[in-house]
Structure formats: structure tokens, C-alpha cells
Design an enzyme around this catalytic site. Structure first.
Site, PDB file in Angstrom:
ATOM      1  N   HIS A  26      16.506  16.517  30.858  1.00  0.00           N
ATOM      2  CA  HIS A  26      15.881  15.586  29.901  1.00  0.00           C
ATOM      3  C   HIS A  26      15.027  14.570  30.648  1.00  0.00           C
ATOM      4  O   HIS A  26      15.525  13.566  31.165  1.00  0.00           O
ATOM      5  CB  HIS A  26      16.982  14.886  29.084  1.00  0.00           C
ATOM      6  N   ASP A  30       5.387  12.049  29.977  1.00  0.00           N
ATOM      7  CA  ASP A  30       4.638  10.806  29.766  1.00  0.00           C
ATOM      8  C   ASP A  30       5.505   9.571  30.010  1.00  0.00           C
ATOM      9  O   ASP A  30       5.061   8.445  29.784  1.00  0.00           O
ATOM     10  CB  ASP A  30       4.013  10.774  28.361  1.00  0.00           C
ATOM     11  N   HIS A 215      16.561  15.237  20.006  1.00  0.00           N
ATOM     12  CA  HIS A 215      16.985  13.866  20.297  1.00  0.00           C
ATOM     13  C   HIS A 215      17.882  13.409  19.141  1.00  0.00           C
ATOM     14  O   HIS A 215      17.407  13.277  18.007  1.00  0.00           O
ATOM     15  CB  HIS A 215      15.777  12.929  20.346  1.00  0.00           C
ATOM     16  N   GLU A 218      21.259   8.740  19.680  1.00  0.00           N
ATOM     17  CA  GLU A 218      20.827   7.749  20.680  1.00  0.00           C
ATOM     18  C   GLU A 218      20.776   6.380  19.998  1.00  0.00           C
ATOM     19  O   GLU A 218      21.600   5.505  20.261  1.00  0.00           O
ATOM     20  CB  GLU A 218      19.441   8.130  21.224  1.00  0.00           C
ATOM     21  N   ASP A 307      15.590  10.635  31.510  1.00  0.00           N
ATOM     22  CA  ASP A 307      14.806  10.284  30.320  1.00  0.00           C
ATOM     23  C   ASP A 307      13.383   9.884  30.722  1.00  0.00           C
ATOM     24  O   ASP A 307      12.480  10.700  30.616  1.00  0.00           O
ATOM     25  CB  ASP A 307      15.481   9.177  29.493  1.00  0.00           C
TER      26      ASP A 307
HETATM   27  O1  LIG Z   1      14.668   8.303  24.608  1.00  0.00           O
HETATM   28  C1  LIG Z   1      13.792   8.654  23.802  1.00  0.00           C
HETATM   29  N1  LIG Z   1      14.099   8.794  22.490  1.00  0.00           N
HETATM   30  C2  LIG Z   1      13.203   9.199  21.573  1.00  0.00           C
HETATM   31  N2  LIG Z   1      11.935   9.473  21.876  1.00  0.00           N
HETATM   32  C3  LIG Z   1      11.542   9.311  23.148  1.00  0.00           C
HETATM   33  C4  LIG Z   1      12.433   8.907  24.150  1.00  0.00           C
HETATM   34  N3  LIG Z   1      11.763   8.837  25.308  1.00  0.00           N
HETATM   35  C5  LIG Z   1      10.494   9.201  25.036  1.00  0.00           C
HETATM   36  N4  LIG Z   1      10.354   9.486  23.737  1.00  0.00           N
HETATM   37  C6  LIG Z   1       9.133   9.898  23.030  1.00  0.00           C
HETATM   38  O2  LIG Z   1       8.840  11.235  23.350  1.00  0.00           O
HETATM   39  C7  LIG Z   1       7.437  11.394  23.451  1.00  0.00           C
HETATM   40  C8  LIG Z   1       7.066  12.671  24.146  1.00  0.00           C
HETATM   41  O3  LIG Z   1       7.494  12.715  25.475  1.00  0.00           O
HETATM   42  C9  LIG Z   1       7.016  10.096  24.123  1.00  0.00           C
HETATM   43  O4  LIG Z   1       5.635   9.829  23.931  1.00  0.00           O
HETATM   44  C10 LIG Z   1       7.908   9.079  23.427  1.00  0.00           C
HETATM   45  O5  LIG Z   1       7.286   8.598  22.249  1.00  0.00           O
HETATM   46 ZN   LIG Z   2      14.232  11.300  25.609  1.00  0.00          ZN
END
Ligand SMILES: O=c1[nH]cnc2c1ncn2[C@@H]1O[C@H](CO)[C@@H](O)[C@H]1O
Ligand SMILES: [Zn+2]
Length: 387
Positions: A26, A30, A215, A218, A307
Site C-alpha cells: 500500500h 502521488d 480503502h 481508515e 501509504d
Molecule cells: O490514506 C488514504 N486514504 C484514502 N485515499 C488516499 C489515501 N492516501 C492517498 N489517497 C488518495 O488516493 C489518490 C490516488 O493515489 C490520491 O490522489 C489521494 O487522493
Molecule cells: Zn492509501
């Protein structure tokens, strides 16, 4: 050797943690850019929104801005990384550097995710985005090999849960299956955006015998995990840390699992746990209080993940350092997490097994044997060890 010394020999040093073969399931493409790369890409593309143009200050800005206690505010910081990832060249570079950085940190297998739909502003098609990222990963793997590291990187295509392109992205993931893409995911703000909104995408992937993670659990608790598993059929849980809400720990130390927690453990559902990220978004208060300690003790299929290395100012080695400090984990614990992660990856079973038997286990055996060949510095050392 006393058992205390044996214990010490098995507690990994920072250097051993870095060299240990690690598996990452995970990690957001970006969310892992080098600050210096963001500055250069912004300059080259005319992106003027960066809050800082000095790389060191920009790195600190991301970490502090993401340290907000809320997932929504954490996610706002991604506008700047996504903002500079709108051309083929920038995607190739970011993906290449991602593979290089992970390899340098001792990661041998990684599944890295990103949302193709967020990289279309410069006129690229979804296919061109996927091909650029794949090209970057292959280049990064090659450069890592030249530098004496071995890493394999697979891509996960993410759909944004507030948007309406999940089926399209699932079809894209299926089209690039065996061509660098190993699965699918949904991400973005969790509250108010249940995974069941994207059932058509998940049902499509199941019909295609493809893999996906979601996801869930969380920023939002058990209902989100339940939907991800029982309505959508997720193979793994992105985070899933709130499964702790379905586990009662009694004063005498005994533990009772609710139906959902039992299901997750019984079915060996992998939990993609991301301790540092959880501390920033408010899902846990400290490393020592992070549910990973209990989940590991209860033998859930727990894995350790980064993450977002930029926003959480972390790496796989740093995550493990925090866990070694908080829970006294040994190389055996690290191996357990790494084997768990490899078993849970989306590549074919025979390849997972070969990674476990031919890369991970020999890597830990090598590290664990190092105490046998350590340098003794004084005679008093050996005297104390004789008992
Ligand atoms: O921990 C997280 N929880 C939910 N969405 C996330 C998390 N980290 C990043 N992103 C989202 O996933 C997109 C694609 O990689 C990112 O642009 C961000 O908006
Ligand atoms: Zn994530």
C-alpha cells in the site's frame, strides 16, 4: 549466550532494518514524490501553486499540512503532487524514482497505486498514463539492478470514490493485466462515499477473475469494512485498522472477537496497515497504541505499509523502526510481516512462493546469522557471556 543476549542479537539495528527484504502493498505513487522533483517538475510545467519552492521546506510543508488529524485535509495536499504529474515525462520520472527509492530502502516487492483519472489534464489518455507509469517502473527496476538492488514493482489502478469512473478504471486495469498492472483499488474521502457506490466495477472484476483492494476502515469504521468485504468482495483491506472496534479486550487480558473481526481473521483477509499515516489522520494516537500490536498478537493477516512516503515523511524502514521501538519487534517479526505481505500480493501464487522461499527467507536468515560473525571488542564482553 544468555537468552537476553540472544534477544538482543535478534533485535534489528537500523542498518539491518534497511537491508532486510521488505514487501510493500500500500503505497501511493502521488504520495511519494521527492520534494526536489516536485519543485523541478513545477518549474518545467509552469505550475505556480506550490506553497514552497525550496525542496527542504516543501518536504516539511507536506508533512505538517498532512498532520491535520483529518483524512479530508490530509488529502488536500495531493493537489500539488497531482498538479505536477500531468505529462508523460513527469509520470515516467516519478515512477522511476519511486522504484529506485523503494529499492534503495530494501523493498523487494511493491504494489504501487495511483488514479489514472487524475492525470488527464495535460491531454493524456488513460492508456497513455498507464503506459508512462509502467515505463517508469521498468526503468527504475533496471537502475536499481545496476546499483545492486533487486525490486519488482506492480501497479494498482485506483478509482476515486467520490467520482463516477470506477467501472472504466476497472476495465483499464483488466486490459493492462499481465502488462504491469496487478489489480484495482478505490481511494479518497471515506465518510459519505461508501464502496457500494461502485458495485458495478467490483462485480465486473470478479467476473474477470481479477483482484482488488478497497480503502476501508481508515476514517470510517466497521460498516465500511463490512461493505467492502460482504457487498463488494474485496480481496484485501486498504488500512482496515478500525477492525479493532470489533475486538474486546477484557481486564484479565482475554480477548473476544465480534463476527466481523472473526471473519476477517478466519478468512485471512490481509490488512494493509499504515501506522504513520494513521497517526496523521487521527485513526491512532501513538505507535505504541496502534492496533497493529494487538492484531499481530492475535495473528490477523497484518502487513506494514507506508501509504504516502512524502506526506507521512516515512519509508518502509522508518515504519519498521517505529514498530521495533514501540513493540520490541525482532527480525522474526519483520519476517512474519514480510511473508504475510508477499502471501497477500496480487501476483501469481508460484511467483509469491518463489519470492518467499528464494528471496525473503534467505534474506532474513542471512541477517539473523550476523551475530555469529560479530566482532568482539574486549575480553570482558566474552566473560559476561559465558554464564
Ligand atoms: O490514506 C488514504 N486514504 C484514502 N485515499 C488516499 C489515501 N492516501 C492517498 N489517497 C488518495 O488516493 C489518490 C490516488 O493515489 C490520491 O490522489 C489521494 O487522493
Ligand atoms: Zn492509501
Amino acid at each position: 549466550m544468555t537468552s537476553e543476549t540472544a534477544q538482543k542479537a535478534n533485535t534489528p539495528s537500523s542498518d539491518q532494518i534497511r537491508r532486510a527484504p521488505k514487501v510493500l502493498l500500500h503505497d501511493h505513487l502521488d504520495g511519494g514524490l521527492r520534494p526536489g522533483t516536485i519543485v523541478e517538475l513545477a518549474r518545467a510545467s509552469g505550475y505556480t501553486q506550490l506553497p514552497e519552492t525550496d525542496p527542504a521546506k516543501l518536504g516539511v510543508w507536506f508533512h505538517e499540512a498532512a498532520d491535520s488529524g483529518s483524512l479530508e485535509r490530509y488529502l488536500e495536499t495531493f493537489s500539488h503532487t497531482v498538479g505536477v504529474m500531468q505529462s508523460r515525462e513527469s509520470l515516467v520520472r516519478v515512477a522511476r524514482e519511486c522504484a529506485e527509492d523503494l529499492a534503495e530502502d530494501g523493498v523487494v516487492y511493491a504494489e504501487v497505486r495511483y488514479a489514472p483519472e487524475q492525470h488527464l489534464e495535460g491531454g493524456l489518455s488513460l492508456e497513455e498514463v498507464v503506459e508512462a507509469v509502467n515505463e517508469g517502473f521498468r526503468e527504475g527496476e533496471r537502475i536499481a539492478r545496476e546499483n545492486g538492488h533487486r525490486i519488482r514493482v506492480g501497479a494498482l489502478l485506483t478509482a476515486m470514490r467520490h467520482a463516477a469512473r470506477a467501472l472504466e478504471i476497472a476495465e483499464l486495469a483488466n486490459r493492462y493485466r499481465d502488462l504491469g498492472v496487478v489489480g484495482f483499488d478505490i481511494a479518497g474521502a471515506e465518510a459519505g462515499h461508501p464502496p457500494t457506490r461502485h458495485l458495478d466495477a467490483f462485480e465486473y472484476l470478479k467476473r474477470e477473475n481479477n483482484h482488488f483492494t478497497i480503502h476501508a476502515g481508515e476514517a470510517f469504521g466497521l460498516p465500511s469494512i463490512w461493505q467492502a468485504l460482504q457487498w463488494c468482495g474485496a480481496d484485501r483491506l486498504g488500512h482496515g485498522v478500525r477492525i479493532i472496534d470489533d475486538i474486546q479486550v477484557h481486564a484479565d487480558g482475554s480477548v473476544k472477537l465480534g463476527r466481523l473481526a472473526s471473519y476477517v481473521r478466519d478468512k485471512r483477509i490481509p490488512l494493509e496497515l499504515c501506522p504513520s499515516s494513521n497517526l496523521q489522520t487521527g485513526a491512532a494516537d501513538s505507535y505504541a497504541a496502534h492496533p497493529i500490536g494487538l492484531l499481530r498478537r492475535l495473528h490477523f493477516r497484518a502487513t506494514v505499509n507506508t501509504d504516502n512516503r512524502l506526506m507521512s515523511h516515512t519509508s518502509m524502514s522508518r515504519e519498521f523502526e517505529h514498530l521495533v521501538d514501540a513493540f520490541g519487534y525482532t527480525l522474526d517479526d519483520m519476517q512474519w510481516f514480510s511473508v504475510n505481505a508477499m502471501k497477500s500480493s496480487f501476483i501469481p501464487f508460484d511467483e509469491r512462493l518463489a519470492m518467499i522461499n528464494d528471496v525473503i527467507k534467505p534474506g532474513y536468515a542471512e541477517l539473523k546469522s550476523e551475530w555469529l560473525f560479530r566482532q568482539t571488542t574486549s575480553t570482558s564482553d566474552s566473560a559476561t557471556e559465558e554464564g
